[in-house]
Design a protein around this motif. Structure first.
Motif, PDB file in Angstrom:
ATOM      1  N   LYS A  73     -13.560   9.318   6.357  1.00 33.24           N
ATOM      2  CA  LYS A  73     -12.605   9.302   5.298  1.00 33.24           C
ATOM      3  C   LYS A  73     -13.233   9.719   3.896  1.00 33.24           C
ATOM      4  N   PHE A  96      -9.861  -4.320   9.630  1.00 34.24           N
ATOM      5  CA  PHE A  96      -8.499  -3.895   9.120  1.00 34.24           C
ATOM      6  C   PHE A  96      -8.024  -2.890   9.796  1.00 34.24           C
ATOM      7  N   ARG A  97      -8.795  -2.052  10.225  1.00 32.01           N
ATOM      8  CA  ARG A  97      -8.377  -0.902  11.123  1.00 32.01           C
ATOM      9  C   ARG A  97      -8.036  -1.412  12.393  1.00 32.01           C
ATOM     10  N   TYR A 107      -8.322 -12.437   2.225  1.00 32.49           N
ATOM     11  CA  TYR A 107      -7.665 -13.184   3.385  1.00 32.49           C
ATOM     12  C   TYR A 107      -8.121 -14.518   3.450  1.00 32.49           C
ATOM     13  N   LYS A 141     -12.917  -1.722  -4.678  1.00 29.53           N
ATOM     14  CA  LYS A 141     -13.051  -2.193  -3.293  1.00 29.53           C
ATOM     15  C   LYS A 141     -13.866  -1.301  -2.482  1.00 29.53           C
ATOM     16  N   LYS A 176     -12.352   3.199  -4.871  1.00 27.28           N
ATOM     17  CA  LYS A 176     -12.206   2.917  -3.511  1.00 27.28           C
ATOM     18  C   LYS A 176     -13.351   3.609  -2.625  1.00 27.28           C
ATOM     19  N   SER A 226      -3.407   3.598  -2.116  1.00 27.89           N
ATOM     20  CA  SER A 226      -4.975   3.337  -1.512  1.00 27.89           C
ATOM     21  C   SER A 226      -5.383   4.347  -0.882  1.00 27.89           C
ATOM     22  N   VAL A 271     -12.715  -7.249   1.484  1.00 30.63           N
ATOM     23  CA  VAL A 271     -12.180  -6.661   2.351  1.00 30.63           C
ATOM     24  C   VAL A 271     -12.476  -7.338   3.833  1.00 30.63           C
ATOM     25  N   SER A 272     -11.568  -6.841   4.713  1.00 30.00           N
ATOM     26  CA  SER A 272     -11.817  -7.505   6.146  1.00 30.00           C
ATOM     27  C   SER A 272     -13.019  -7.651   6.726  1.00 30.00           C
ATOM     28  N   GLN A 298     -12.368   9.080   0.186  1.00 29.78           N
ATOM     29  CA  GLN A 298     -12.859   7.775  -0.451  1.00 29.78           C
ATOM     30  C   GLN A 298     -14.300   8.293  -0.984  1.00 29.78           C
ATOM     31  N   ASP A 310       0.788  -1.022   0.140  1.00 31.36           N
ATOM     32  CA  ASP A 310      -0.221   0.116  -0.064  1.00 31.36           C
ATOM     33  C   ASP A 310       0.819   1.402   0.031  1.00 31.36           C
ATOM     34  N   ASP A 339      -1.901   5.850   6.540  1.00 35.87           N
ATOM     35  CA  ASP A 339      -2.923   5.701   7.631  1.00 35.87           C
ATOM     36  C   ASP A 339      -2.071   4.825   8.689  1.00 35.87           C
ATOM     37  N   ASP A 344      -5.209   8.787   5.829  1.00 34.66           N
ATOM     38  CA  ASP A 344      -4.298   8.482   4.825  1.00 34.66           C
ATOM     39  C   ASP A 344      -3.438   9.778   4.064  1.00 34.66           C
ATOM     40  N   TYR A 399     -10.958  -6.300  -3.956  1.00 36.34           N
ATOM     41  CA  TYR A 399     -10.600  -6.666  -2.714  1.00 36.34           C
ATOM     42  C   TYR A 399     -11.764  -6.797  -1.777  1.00 36.34           C
ATOM     43  N   TYR A 427     -14.444  -1.880   6.330  1.00 33.05           N
ATOM     44  CA  TYR A 427     -12.912  -1.711   6.514  1.00 33.05           C
ATOM     45  C   TYR A 427     -12.565  -1.929   8.010  1.00 33.05           C
ATOM     46  N   ALA A 431      -0.147   4.746   1.338  1.00 27.88           N
ATOM     47  CA  ALA A 431      -1.079   5.450   2.256  1.00 27.88           C
ATOM     48  C   ALA A 431      -0.660   5.772   3.108  1.00 27.88           C
TER      49      ALA A 431
END
Ligand code: PBG
Length: 353
Positions: free
Chosen positions: A244, A230-231, A340, A275, A221, A191, A300-301, A248, A144, A148, A156, A298, A227, A146
């Motif tokens: 964001k 992920f955070r 994942y 994403k 995105k 990202s 995502v999480s 975003q 990535d 963040d 980011d 993606y 997300y 970015a």
């Protein structure tokens, strides 16, 4: 052929329904079920396939050695010290997973207002890139770009008086990309969603003779609640102030995604990404139809954690849901997927051949 019902039902029909029923016809000159009658037949007519080649496996990194720290909100996912990340890279190679994506959990003492740790050539990500490229060079490494994981406010970009600065952030992102490329990163993945960053990064890489380093743009995105886990994993959930949405995309938009992707392609992106994944399959389809570009999704999480949580509760078959969620990306036009689930999927595909 007229539809025939047994006596008991016909006896209960009123005159209008009885007339309609006797007029109804089933046209069975075509029976789509013939193509589904057996596993071999289903395989024969299958339109899309998922292979290990479609997978990019995201890994979270943490300081230390011999360390694997579970991420509470992502069952089965761990933060890995560099040596453990090398082991997973070897596992990726053994499973024919072509590429890894690296995300650092930066120690809170090294986070600051401007995310300066992103520019440290010896930061966690750079150490992991070097170790993986040394030990398992045949596996691609994506990183990535970015700020963040490095900023004390979790954004980011550079934050001044409540505003994320665009142009000043892009200057830092170019330097971050150069630091990662210098460490051996194969694919730079911005990202951050700042305007103009793909072109600036491409120019920066080329000027430094990193002409072979690719760019996969997080082109469309969205500002997404998915997300969240992920955070947690990178430790920005605790630091993030506000949201964001000034950089975003708005989840309500779809034409805008095409404009974003078009811009990133014109600025030099080699590959583009949509994403999140599953809630945005419509965007993926539009993007892959509109541009002849390798297009990635993606997963995502939050998508991963939803499936895992439901599976752990016995509410759905986790493995089947996993495979179904991934073929959905291929069906919607994806060239590949960041997921994942990558190692589990690759294991399962290996077992099925
Ligand atoms: C950082 C970044 C995020 C993700 C990938 N890179 C989070 C965010 O933008 O807040 C999300 C990935 C995931 O949820 O799995 N810019």
């Amino acid at each position: 052929m007229a539809i025939k019902y047994g006596r008991p039902i016909e006896a209960r029909l009123g005159p209008v329904e009885a007339k309609a029923t006797s007029a109804a016809r089933l046209d069975l000159s075509t029976r789509p079920r013939r193509n589904r009658k057996a596993e071999w037949a289903r395989r024969l007519v299958r339109e899309n396939v998922l292979t290990a080649d479609d997978l990019i496996w995201p890994l979270f990194l943490v300081d230390g050695t011999g360390t694997r720290v579970p991420v509470a909100s992502m069952p089965g996912v761990e933060r890995l010290s560099v040596d453990e990340a090398v082991r997973d890279a070897a596992r990726a190679a053994a499973l024919s997973i072509p590429c890894l994506a690296l995300f650092p959990y930066t120690d809170p003492t090294r986070r600051d207002e401007d995310g300066s740790e992103a520019l440290n050539p010896d930061n966690l990500v750079c150490r992991a890139i070097r170790a993986i490229k040394k030990e398992v060079p045949q596996v691609g490494v994506l990183c990535d770009v970015a700020l963040d994981p490095y900023t004390s406010h979790g954004h980011d970009g550079l934050l001044r008086d409540g505003v994320i600065l665009n142009d000043e952030t892009v200057e830092v992102l170019v330097r971050q990309a150069l630091v990662e490329a210098e460490a051996g990163c194969d694919i730079i993945a911005p990202s951050d969603m700042m305007d103009g960053r793909v072109g600036a990064i491409r120019a920066g890489l080329d000027a430094a003779s990193f002409t072979d380093v690719s760019i996969m743009a997080y082109a469309a995105k969205y500002a997404s609640a998915f997300y969240g886990p992920f955070r947690d994993a990178v430790g920005s959930a605790m630091t993030l102030t506000g949201d964001k949405r000034t950089y975003q995309m708005d989840p309500a938009n779809t034409d805008e995604a095409l404009r974003e992707v078009e811009l990133d392609i014109s600025e030099g992106a080699d590959m583009v990404m949509v994403k999140p994944g599953m809630p945005y399959l419509d965007i993926l389809r539009r993007v892959s139809d509109a541009f002849d570009m390798p297009t990635f999704a993606y997963q995502v999480s939050g998508e991963y954690s939803m499936i895992m949580a439901a599976a752990q509760n016995g509410w759905l078959d986790g493995e089947k849901a996993m495979m179904e969620s991934l073929i959905a990306f291929k069906r919607a036009g994806a060239c590949g997927v960041l997921s994942y689930f990558a190692p589990q999927v690759a294991e399962k595909l290996k077992g099925s051949t």
